[in-house]
Design a protein around this motif. Sequence first.
Motif, PDB file in Angstrom:
ATOM      1  N   ALA A  76       0.821  -1.214   0.000  1.00 47.84           N
ATOM      2  CA  ALA A  76       0.000   0.000   0.000  1.00 47.84           C
ATOM      3  C   ALA A  76       0.850   1.258   0.000  1.00 47.84           C
ATOM      4  O   ALA A  76       0.478   2.278  -0.590  1.00 47.84           O
ATOM      5  N   PHE A  77       2.011   1.191   0.665  1.00 48.54           N
ATOM      6  CA  PHE A  77       2.877   2.375   0.769  1.00 48.54           C
ATOM      7  C   PHE A  77       4.220   2.147   0.061  1.00 48.54           C
ATOM      8  O   PHE A  77       5.187   2.864   0.319  1.00 48.54           O
ATOM      9  N   SER A  78       4.277   1.158  -0.821  1.00 50.75           N
ATOM     10  CA  SER A  78       5.537   0.812  -1.478  1.00 50.75           C
ATOM     11  C   SER A  78       6.038   1.908  -2.401  1.00 50.75           C
ATOM     12  O   SER A  78       7.229   1.946  -2.721  1.00 50.75           O
ATOM     13  N   ALA A  79       5.152   2.810  -2.838  1.00 56.30           N
ATOM     14  CA  ALA A  79       5.563   3.905  -3.724  1.00 56.30           C
ATOM     15  C   ALA A  79       6.050   5.120  -2.944  1.00 56.30           C
ATOM     16  O   ALA A  79       6.341   6.152  -3.557  1.00 56.30           O
ATOM     17  N   ASN A  80       6.143   4.982  -1.626  1.00 57.32           N
ATOM     18  CA  ASN A  80       6.524   6.117  -0.771  1.00 57.32           C
ATOM     19  C   ASN A  80       7.707   5.746   0.113  1.00 57.32           C
ATOM     20  O   ASN A  80       7.569   5.635   1.336  1.00 57.32           O
ATOM     21  N   PRO A  81       8.885   5.565  -0.466  1.00 59.68           N
ATOM     22  CA  PRO A  81      10.036   5.053   0.299  1.00 59.68           C
ATOM     23  C   PRO A  81      10.563   6.007   1.347  1.00 59.68           C
ATOM     24  O   PRO A  81      11.342   5.595   2.204  1.00 59.68           O
ATOM     25  N   ASN A  82      10.154   7.285   1.322  1.00 58.49           N
ATOM     26  CA  ASN A  82      10.661   8.257   2.298  1.00 58.49           C
ATOM     27  C   ASN A  82       9.736   8.448   3.488  1.00 58.49           C
ATOM     28  O   ASN A  82       9.960   9.350   4.303  1.00 58.49           O
ATOM     29  N   LEU A  83       8.717   7.618   3.609  1.00 59.70           N
ATOM     30  CA  LEU A  83       7.796   7.726   4.744  1.00 59.70           C
ATOM     31  C   LEU A  83       8.528   7.520   6.064  1.00 59.70           C
ATOM     32  O   LEU A  83       9.290   6.572   6.230  1.00 59.70           O
ATOM     33  N   GLU A  84       8.264   8.422   7.008  1.00 59.64           N
ATOM     34  CA  GLU A  84       8.849   8.332   8.339  1.00 59.64           C
ATOM     35  C   GLU A  84       7.791   8.083   9.405  1.00 59.64           C
ATOM     36  O   GLU A  84       8.104   7.539  10.457  1.00 59.64           O
ATOM     37  N   SER A  85       6.551   8.493   9.152  1.00 55.57           N
ATOM     38  CA  SER A  85       5.500   8.370  10.160  1.00 55.57           C
ATOM     39  C   SER A  85       4.189   7.932   9.504  1.00 55.57           C
ATOM     40  O   SER A  85       3.772   8.509   8.498  1.00 55.57           O
ATOM     41  N   ILE A  86       3.566   6.898  10.086  1.00 58.95           N
ATOM     42  CA  ILE A  86       2.263   6.408   9.619  1.00 58.95           C
ATOM     43  C   ILE A  86       1.320   6.345  10.813  1.00 58.95           C
ATOM     44  O   ILE A  86       1.638   5.728  11.829  1.00 58.95           O
ATOM     45  N   THR A  87       0.167   6.999  10.677  1.00 57.39           N
ATOM     46  CA  THR A  87      -0.861   6.939  11.718  1.00 57.39           C
ATOM     47  C   THR A  87      -2.124   6.346  11.111  1.00 57.39           C
ATOM     48  O   THR A  87      -2.724   6.926  10.199  1.00 57.39           O
ATOM     49  N   ILE A  88      -2.511   5.183  11.604  1.00 60.85           N
ATOM     50  CA  ILE A  88      -3.737   4.510  11.163  1.00 60.85           C
ATOM     51  C   ILE A  88      -4.492   4.150  12.436  1.00 60.85           C
ATOM     52  O   ILE A  88      -4.297   3.086  13.014  1.00 60.85           O
ATOM     53  N   ALA A  89      -5.345   5.057  12.878  1.00 60.32           N
ATOM     54  CA  ALA A  89      -5.982   4.909  14.187  1.00 60.32           C
ATOM     55  C   ALA A  89      -7.492   5.115  14.093  1.00 60.32           C
ATOM     56  O   ALA A  89      -7.997   5.807  13.202  1.00 60.32           O
ATOM     57  N   SER A  90      -8.199   4.493  15.046  1.00 57.88           N
ATOM     58  CA  SER A  90      -9.653   4.682  15.200  1.00 57.88           C
ATOM     59  C   SER A  90     -10.419   4.334  13.935  1.00 57.88           C
ATOM     60  O   SER A  90     -11.391   4.999  13.579  1.00 57.88           O
ATOM     61  N   ASN A  91      -9.976   3.281  13.261  1.00 53.62           N
ATOM     62  CA  ASN A  91     -10.728   2.728  12.127  1.00 53.62           C
ATOM     63  C   ASN A  91     -11.436   1.475  12.633  1.00 53.62           C
ATOM     64  O   ASN A  91     -10.842   0.399  12.688  1.00 53.62           O
ATOM     65  N   LYS A  92     -12.682   1.617  12.989  1.00 53.36           N
ATOM     66  CA  LYS A  92     -13.376   0.594  13.771  1.00 53.36           C
ATOM     67  C   LYS A  92     -13.607  -0.710  13.024  1.00 53.36           C
ATOM     68  O   LYS A  92     -13.882  -1.736  13.649  1.00 53.36           O
ATOM     69  N   GLU A  93     -13.484  -0.709  11.694  1.00 52.20           N
ATOM     70  CA  GLU A  93     -13.683  -1.933  10.925  1.00 52.20           C
ATOM     71  C   GLU A  93     -12.378  -2.517  10.384  1.00 52.20           C
ATOM     72  O   GLU A  93     -12.386  -3.562   9.745  1.00 52.20           O
ATOM     73  N   LEU A  94     -11.281  -1.869  10.647  1.00 51.44           N
ATOM     74  CA  LEU A  94     -10.001  -2.336  10.110  1.00 51.44           C
ATOM     75  C   LEU A  94      -9.490  -3.521  10.921  1.00 51.44           C
ATOM     76  O   LEU A  94      -9.147  -3.385  12.090  1.00 51.44           O
ATOM     77  N   GLN A  95      -9.448  -4.679  10.261  1.00 53.47           N
ATOM     78  CA  GLN A  95      -8.949  -5.861  10.950  1.00 53.47           C
ATOM     79  C   GLN A  95      -7.970  -6.675  10.104  1.00 53.47           C
ATOM     80  O   GLN A  95      -7.419  -7.668  10.580  1.00 53.47           O
ATOM     81  N   GLU A  96      -7.713  -6.249   8.880  1.00 51.63           N
ATOM     82  CA  GLU A  96      -6.858  -7.023   7.987  1.00 51.63           C
ATOM     83  C   GLU A  96      -5.687  -6.171   7.497  1.00 51.63           C
ATOM     84  O   GLU A  96      -5.875  -5.187   6.766  1.00 51.63           O
ATOM     85  N   LEU A  97      -4.508  -6.562   7.903  1.00 55.19           N
ATOM     86  CA  LEU A  97      -3.272  -5.966   7.405  1.00 55.19           C
ATOM     87  C   LEU A  97      -2.547  -7.052   6.618  1.00 55.19           C
ATOM     88  O   LEU A  97      -1.978  -7.968   7.198  1.00 55.19           O
ATOM     89  N   ASN A  98      -2.603  -6.952   5.298  1.00 55.64           N
ATOM     90  CA  ASN A  98      -1.979  -7.988   4.478  1.00 55.64           C
ATOM     91  C   ASN A  98      -0.479  -8.031   4.701  1.00 55.64           C
ATOM     92  O   ASN A  98       0.147  -7.015   5.018  1.00 55.64           O
ATOM     93  N   GLU A  99       0.105  -9.225   4.521  1.00 56.83           N
ATOM     94  CA  GLU A  99       1.541  -9.376   4.641  1.00 56.83           C
ATOM     95  C   GLU A  99       2.229  -8.478   3.608  1.00 56.83           C
ATOM     96  O   GLU A  99       1.903  -8.502   2.428  1.00 56.83           O
ATOM     97  N   GLY A 100       3.154  -7.671   4.059  1.00 56.19           N
ATOM     98  CA  GLY A 100       3.824  -6.730   3.173  1.00 56.19           C
ATOM     99  C   GLY A 100       3.111  -5.394   3.051  1.00 56.19           C
ATOM    100  O   GLY A 100       3.453  -4.585   2.195  1.00 56.19           O
ATOM    101  N   ALA A 101       2.128  -5.149   3.939  1.00 53.47           N
ATOM    102  CA  ALA A 101       1.405  -3.880   3.879  1.00 53.47           C
ATOM    103  C   ALA A 101       2.327  -2.692   4.105  1.00 53.47           C
ATOM    104  O   ALA A 101       2.093  -1.599   3.573  1.00 53.47           O
TER     105      ALA A 101
END
Length: 601
Positions: free
Chosen positions: A314-339
């Motif tokens: 999902a973020f493979s096109a953004n190699p300079n990412l330093e911070s990721i916030t994925i919070a309070s998503n009440k239906e999020l339960q699947e993080l694929n391998e390599g996400a």
Amino acid sequence: MKSQVVVMIAALLALMVPVIKAISYCPSSCTCDDEKLHVTCGEGSLDVLPIALNPSIRRLVIKFHKIRSIDSSIHFYNDLTMLDLSYNQVLNIPESIFMYQQKLLQLHLNNNKIGALSNKTFVGMTELRVLNLRGNFIDQITSEVFKVLPKLEELNLGGNRISQLDPKAFEGLSELRVLYLDDNAIKTIPTLSLTPLKTLAELYMGTNSLYKIQPGAFEGLQSLRRLDIHGSMLVNITVDTFRGLENIRSIDLSDNHLLKVPTVQLSILKRLEDLVIGQNDFEVIPEGAFFGLNNLKTIDVSGALNLKRIQAGAFSANPNLESITIASNKELQELNEGAFSGLPHIKKVILRDNKITTFREELLPWKHLTEFDVSENPLSCDCQMLWLRNLLHRKNIENEEAQIVCIYPDRLHGEPLRDISAEVLGCKHLQSKERAIVGAIIVASAATITTFVLIVYRLRHRILETFRRHWRNNKRDTLQEEKDMEIQKTLGEGDYHQPHCNIYTYNYHPVFRNHQHPSSLYAGGQYSLPFPHYQSQGGTPQPLSHQLHQQQMQPLPQTPASSSSTTSTLVLSSQPGQSSTIYSPQYAHHIYEVPKNVVDT
């Protein structure tokens, strides 16, 4: 007539200055500093501007009082550089009331009840840099209302009732850098309304009713670095929405109704570094969702009520990412391998308050993160979470407010993961299985070695024979080399003087008349074919070493050779008129017997 009255009042006040200085006083609810020339009046009951303050004051702050209007007493303080009348009950601003405030740099009238502005409201404040009108009842911005403020750098019109913008509302604000239009009722942005703002760096338009942004609405804002349009009911974004914003660094698109991540629409923003895109209606963050945003450093996807899955890459096109916030998503339960693969610079990851039940150790480089938070997820605490429990002990990053607590199984419900031992997590049985696997590997290795040994034993005779044959061949080659060396040594050390022995030297060929090869001479029946290290005598091959002892040999004299000569030949003869023996280095292992009529005696 009205302006004349104001001028007369100002003149009277100027005459009264010496007298007022003598009787100036500080109201009980105020703090007056005659050295710094500051006056601050805290919460109180003042309903008009005090007139007896030091006329030389530079800063006047009267907040949380009951002042309803700005009257002519303001003319008494012509040296003001900052005036703050916020959180009062000011209803309107008389025209030209600030005409003598030519040194004023900041004017704060936020959180009052001002309903209208005219193009004469701010006349006279030619040096003003900051104007704060937030939280009033202003419903429209008329044409050129701010044109009399040529040096204005920050304008706050947020929290009003503005429903539309005049195309020339911001005419003359050539120095404006920050503009707040958030929390209004603006439905559309006129194409030309923002064009005069050539130096604008920050634009806040969140919490409006911008169902659609007109193409080219931001065109001309070449200096814009930050754009906030959160909570604006946006359903769709076109490829022309962000046209002209190629230099932008930060965008907030959260709290809208985007049905999917606008990958194509955002891909033109090559310099974007910060993106907030949570609280939208997309269900998945697909592979390469933020393609083209190579400089992206921080991303926030929080509060997306329909988000269920984050795909691999999902973020493979953004190699300079330093911070990721994925919070309070009440239906999020699947993080694929390599996400989160392909992120070498990631330092901060917040996965708080989702619906994730387990975290794989391979998901992120947890040991290298400076900050991570996976609390408030319905975690299932089993042996697969042992790595996280151990990591929490090593890094010691937990606090009371963000404890990682188990939800499943029931026996561990509400228990902090950090406090649970490996045995309670159920790792004992798994360790036994691991030991069994290791034992099986050892047994299989032993069986393989045993099989190899048996094969070698069965083939031992063949292997030994192969080694013996190889040894014999090597020995034969060694003896051959020793014999050759002995011959060469014998020829080099002999000192014979036989006058009847004739020696000839030729280039590239043995000594035969007309440069003939020995095989051509054999055809005449003069001698038999030579064999390596043997010479034919009486039809019986004899070893060369035997003949050398029987014959007298004379060393070759050195014959000058031409520049192209590369070989020489020895002619050995026992008696004149008999066949002679030829030895040539060119044919190192061959001795030729030459008939007498061949050798020129």
